[in-house]
Design a protein around this motif. Structure first.
Motif, mmCIF file in Angstrom:
data_model
loop_
_atom_site.group_PDB
_atom_site.id
_atom_site.type_symbol
_atom_site.label_atom_id
_atom_site.label_comp_id
_atom_site.label_asym_id
_atom_site.label_seq_id
_atom_site.Cartn_x
_atom_site.Cartn_y
_atom_site.Cartn_z
ATOM 1 N N ILE A 1 24.840 23.155 100.202
ATOM 2 C CA ILE A 1 26.216 23.301 100.669
ATOM 3 C C ILE A 1 26.427 24.687 101.271
ATOM 4 O O ILE A 1 27.078 24.843 102.318
ATOM 5 C CB ILE A 1 27.204 23.021 99.521
ATOM 6 C CG1 ILE A 1 27.257 21.515 99.254
ATOM 7 C CG2 ILE A 1 28.601 23.578 99.836
ATOM 8 C CD1 ILE A 1 28.103 21.112 98.077
ATOM 9 N N LEU A 2 25.874 25.715 100.641
ATOM 10 C CA LEU A 2 25.954 27.061 101.208
ATOM 11 C C LEU A 2 25.263 27.114 102.571
ATOM 12 O O LEU A 2 25.751 27.782 103.494
ATOM 13 C CB LEU A 2 25.334 28.068 100.256
ATOM 14 C CG LEU A 2 26.159 28.419 99.017
ATOM 15 C CD1 LEU A 2 25.343 29.299 98.069
ATOM 16 C CD2 LEU A 2 27.450 29.113 99.392
ATOM 17 N N PRO B 1 29.289 29.950 82.460
ATOM 18 C CA PRO B 1 27.889 29.717 82.087
ATOM 19 C C PRO B 1 27.011 29.413 83.296
ATOM 20 O O PRO B 1 25.867 29.870 83.375
ATOM 21 C CB PRO B 1 27.975 28.527 81.126
ATOM 22 C CG PRO B 1 29.344 28.603 80.550
ATOM 23 C CD PRO B 1 30.201 29.070 81.685
ATOM 24 N N TRP B 2 27.544 28.632 84.254
ATOM 25 C CA TRP B 2 26.764 28.336 85.462
ATOM 26 C C TRP B 2 26.531 29.615 86.263
ATOM 27 O O TRP B 2 25.418 29.871 86.746
ATOM 28 C CB TRP B 2 27.481 27.301 86.323
ATOM 29 C CG TRP B 2 26.655 26.848 87.501
ATOM 30 C CD1 TRP B 2 25.783 25.794 87.533
ATOM 31 C CD2 TRP B 2 26.589 27.463 88.796
ATOM 32 N NE1 TRP B 2 25.180 25.704 88.769
ATOM 33 C CE2 TRP B 2 25.666 26.720 89.568
ATOM 34 C CE3 TRP B 2 27.224 28.558 89.373
ATOM 35 C CZ2 TRP B 2 25.354 27.047 90.891
ATOM 36 C CZ3 TRP B 2 26.919 28.890 90.700
ATOM 37 C CH2 TRP B 2 25.999 28.138 91.443
ATOM 38 N N ALA B 3 27.573 30.432 86.409
ATOM 39 C CA ALA B 3 27.445 31.671 87.171
ATOM 40 C C ALA B 3 26.434 32.619 86.525
ATOM 41 O O ALA B 3 25.644 33.267 87.219
ATOM 42 C CB ALA B 3 28.812 32.349 87.286
ATOM 43 N N GLU B 4 26.462 32.695 85.212
ATOM 44 C CA GLU B 4 25.514 33.560 84.501
ATOM 45 C C GLU B 4 24.084 33.118 84.747
ATOM 46 O O GLU B 4 23.175 33.939 84.924
ATOM 47 C CB GLU B 4 25.826 33.529 83.003
ATOM 48 C CG GLU B 4 25.010 34.482 82.162
ATOM 49 C CD GLU B 4 25.530 35.911 82.200
ATOM 50 O OE1 GLU B 4 24.947 36.702 82.970
ATOM 51 O OE2 GLU B 4 26.487 36.218 81.479
ATOM 52 N N LYS B 5 23.884 31.818 84.801
ATOM 53 C CA LYS B 5 22.544 31.264 84.975
ATOM 54 C C LYS B 5 22.072 31.328 86.423
ATOM 55 O O LYS B 5 20.869 31.354 86.687
ATOM 56 C CB LYS B 5 22.522 29.811 84.475
ATOM 57 C CG LYS B 5 21.146 29.165 84.462
ATOM 58 C CD LYS B 5 21.225 27.754 83.895
ATOM 59 C CE LYS B 5 19.847 27.084 83.900
ATOM 60 N NZ LYS B 5 19.915 25.687 83.376
ATOM 61 N N GLY C 1 24.385 22.091 87.271
ATOM 62 C CA GLY C 1 23.502 21.533 88.290
ATOM 63 C C GLY C 1 22.660 22.569 89.016
ATOM 64 O O GLY C 1 23.005 23.748 89.079
ATOM 65 N N GLU C 2 21.558 22.089 89.588
ATOM 66 C CA GLU C 2 20.580 22.958 90.233
ATOM 67 C C GLU C 2 20.364 22.631 91.708
ATOM 68 O O GLU C 2 19.808 23.443 92.436
ATOM 69 C CB GLU C 2 19.217 22.809 89.522
ATOM 70 C CG GLU C 2 19.264 22.869 88.005
ATOM 71 C CD GLU C 2 19.634 24.248 87.492
ATOM 72 O OE1 GLU C 2 19.321 25.220 88.194
ATOM 73 O OE2 GLU C 2 20.242 24.333 86.402
ATOM 74 N N LYS C 3 20.792 21.466 92.181
ATOM 75 C CA LYS C 3 20.341 20.978 93.488
ATOM 76 C C LYS C 3 21.376 21.027 94.607
ATOM 77 O O LYS C 3 20.999 21.039 95.785
ATOM 78 C CB LYS C 3 19.867 19.519 93.339
ATOM 79 C CG LYS C 3 18.744 19.319 92.340
ATOM 80 C CD LYS C 3 18.416 17.841 92.191
ATOM 81 C CE LYS C 3 17.324 17.618 91.161
ATOM 82 N NZ LYS C 3 17.019 16.163 90.979
ATOM 83 N N HIS D 1 33.130 19.046 95.136
ATOM 84 C CA HIS D 1 32.306 19.572 94.043
ATOM 85 C C HIS D 1 30.944 19.967 94.601
ATOM 86 O O HIS D 1 30.423 19.299 95.500
ATOM 87 C CB HIS D 1 32.125 18.534 92.936
ATOM 88 C CG HIS D 1 33.391 18.211 92.215
ATOM 89 N ND1 HIS D 1 34.340 17.350 92.735
ATOM 90 C CD2 HIS D 1 33.881 18.640 91.019
ATOM 91 C CE1 HIS D 1 35.353 17.263 91.884
ATOM 92 N NE2 HIS D 1 35.097 18.028 90.837
ATOM 93 N N ALA D 2 30.402 21.058 94.076
ATOM 94 C CA ALA D 2 29.046 21.463 94.437
ATOM 95 C C ALA D 2 28.139 21.391 93.216
ATOM 96 O O ALA D 2 27.095 22.030 93.173
ATOM 97 C CB ALA D 2 29.043 22.865 95.032
ATOM 98 N N SER D 3 28.579 20.631 92.215
ATOM 99 C CA SER D 3 27.718 20.312 91.072
ATOM 100 C C SER D 3 26.805 19.155 91.459
ATOM 101 O O SER D 3 27.056 18.444 92.447
ATOM 102 C CB SER D 3 28.565 19.922 89.860
ATOM 103 O OG SER D 3 29.319 21.006 89.384
ATOM 104 N N ASP D 4 25.769 18.940 90.675
ATOM 105 C CA ASP D 4 24.835 17.857 90.978
ATOM 106 C C ASP D 4 25.458 16.480 90.769
ATOM 107 O O ASP D 4 24.849 15.470 91.129
ATOM 108 C CB ASP D 4 23.569 17.993 90.118
ATOM 109 C CG ASP D 4 22.714 19.172 90.561
ATOM 110 O OD1 ASP D 4 23.074 19.824 91.564
ATOM 111 O OD2 ASP D 4 21.701 19.449 89.899
ATOM 112 N N SER D 5 26.660 16.438 90.212
ATOM 113 C CA SER D 5 27.362 15.168 90.043
ATOM 114 C C SER D 5 27.874 14.622 91.373
ATOM 115 O O SER D 5 28.339 13.483 91.435
ATOM 116 C CB SER D 5 28.541 15.346 89.081
ATOM 117 O OG SER D 5 29.425 16.335 89.574
#
Length: 268
Positions: free
Chosen positions: A68-69, A86-90, A61-63, A208-212
């Motif tokens: 949240i931070l 993978p998310w952290a790398e991106k 996720g991107e949003k 969760h801090a994913s876009d889900s």
């Protein structure tokens, strides 16, 4: 003289014995676990302070992560972010912001798959791959892991423990990923999924801090405000464990890995 006649076993009996043997082989790991004792992840901590662990999982996720931070910074609250590599790398800039603002980085694995479906060697590879990325990007030593989907067994915990990790679950579930609406997320945390099961000292809260989980952005300020009004202090899991005299359930107390980790900086 008495003559003993041995009857040839019937095909039915042979089939039954064959099925029994297959069952025993298929469940040998569970049978072993019965005798060796089930290992458990940490669901909560035993504390004498009004401390609660605040955690967020991110796998995509991107949003959602940045707002949240912003909320945590405004409220002066620190948390543990369990990140997939993978998310952290991106999103390296966001990971580095987390560290700069005092948050703890934990592992949420590499691929978002159930680790308990893998062999021990594959589990070790998943954890090690994630660790390399997370420590390189964050500059922190990463020694807490939350298994993707919360899926674990003796094998997962044993491998993680061997690698110096403590496996972290949760005792309070916001269910934010179900998108029930902000009010439901608030209620799930403050009052619990069942009456009397709301967040209290020693608990570990799962967000969760994913876009889900878009409801988390709206629910989080109210959750923080009301828990503060009750006298609770929200903190990263590593700090919670450093203040704990024990963990629950008892099977989560692993004697060779009992020291609570801290987000120390690596030499990278």
């Amino acid at each position: 003289m008495r003559i003993i006649i041995f009857k040839r076993p019937s095909w039915r009996n042979l089939a039954l014995w064959g099925i029994l043997l297959l069952v025993l082989i298929s469940y040998r790991e569970n049978v072993t676990a019965v005798f060796s004792g089930k290992l458990k992840p940490i669901y909560s901590a035993t504390v004498t302070t009004p401390a609660i662990g605040l955690t967020f999982d991110i796998s995509w996720g991107e949003k959602t992560a940045e707002p949240i931070l912003d909320i945590l910074k405004r409220e002066g609250v620190h948390a543990t972010f369990f990140l997939s590599s993978p998310w952290a790398e991106k999103h390296q800039a966001l990971v580095q912001r987390m560290v700069k603002e005092g948050h703890e980085i934990g592992s949420h694995g590499n691929r978002h798959i159930d680790l308990n479906n893998l062999g021990a060697g594959e589990i070790e590879k998943e954890i090690a791959t994630s660790q390399e990325v997370l420590e390189r990007v964050s500059g922190q030593k990463v020694r807490l892991i939350r298994a993707p989907n919360g899926a674990y067994d003796n094998k997962v915990i044993s491998v993680a423990n061997k690698l110096g990790y403590r496996v972290i679950q949760w005792s309070v579930d916001s269910l934010d990923w179900k998108r029930p609406g902000p009010n439901a997320v608030i209620n799930n945390v403050l009052n619990g999924l069942h009456s009397g099961e709301g967040a209290k000292a020693g608990d570990i809260i799962l967000f969760h801090a994913s876009d889900s989980a878009p409801d988390t952005i709206q629910a989080l300020p109210t959750v923080i405000e009301r828990l503060k009004l009750k006298g609770y202090t929200l903190m990263p899991v590593g700090k919670l464990l450093s203040e704990a005299s024990g963990t629950w359930p008892p099977e989560s107390n692993l004697t060779n890995n009992s020291a609570a980790p801290s987000p120390k900086t690596t030499n990278n």
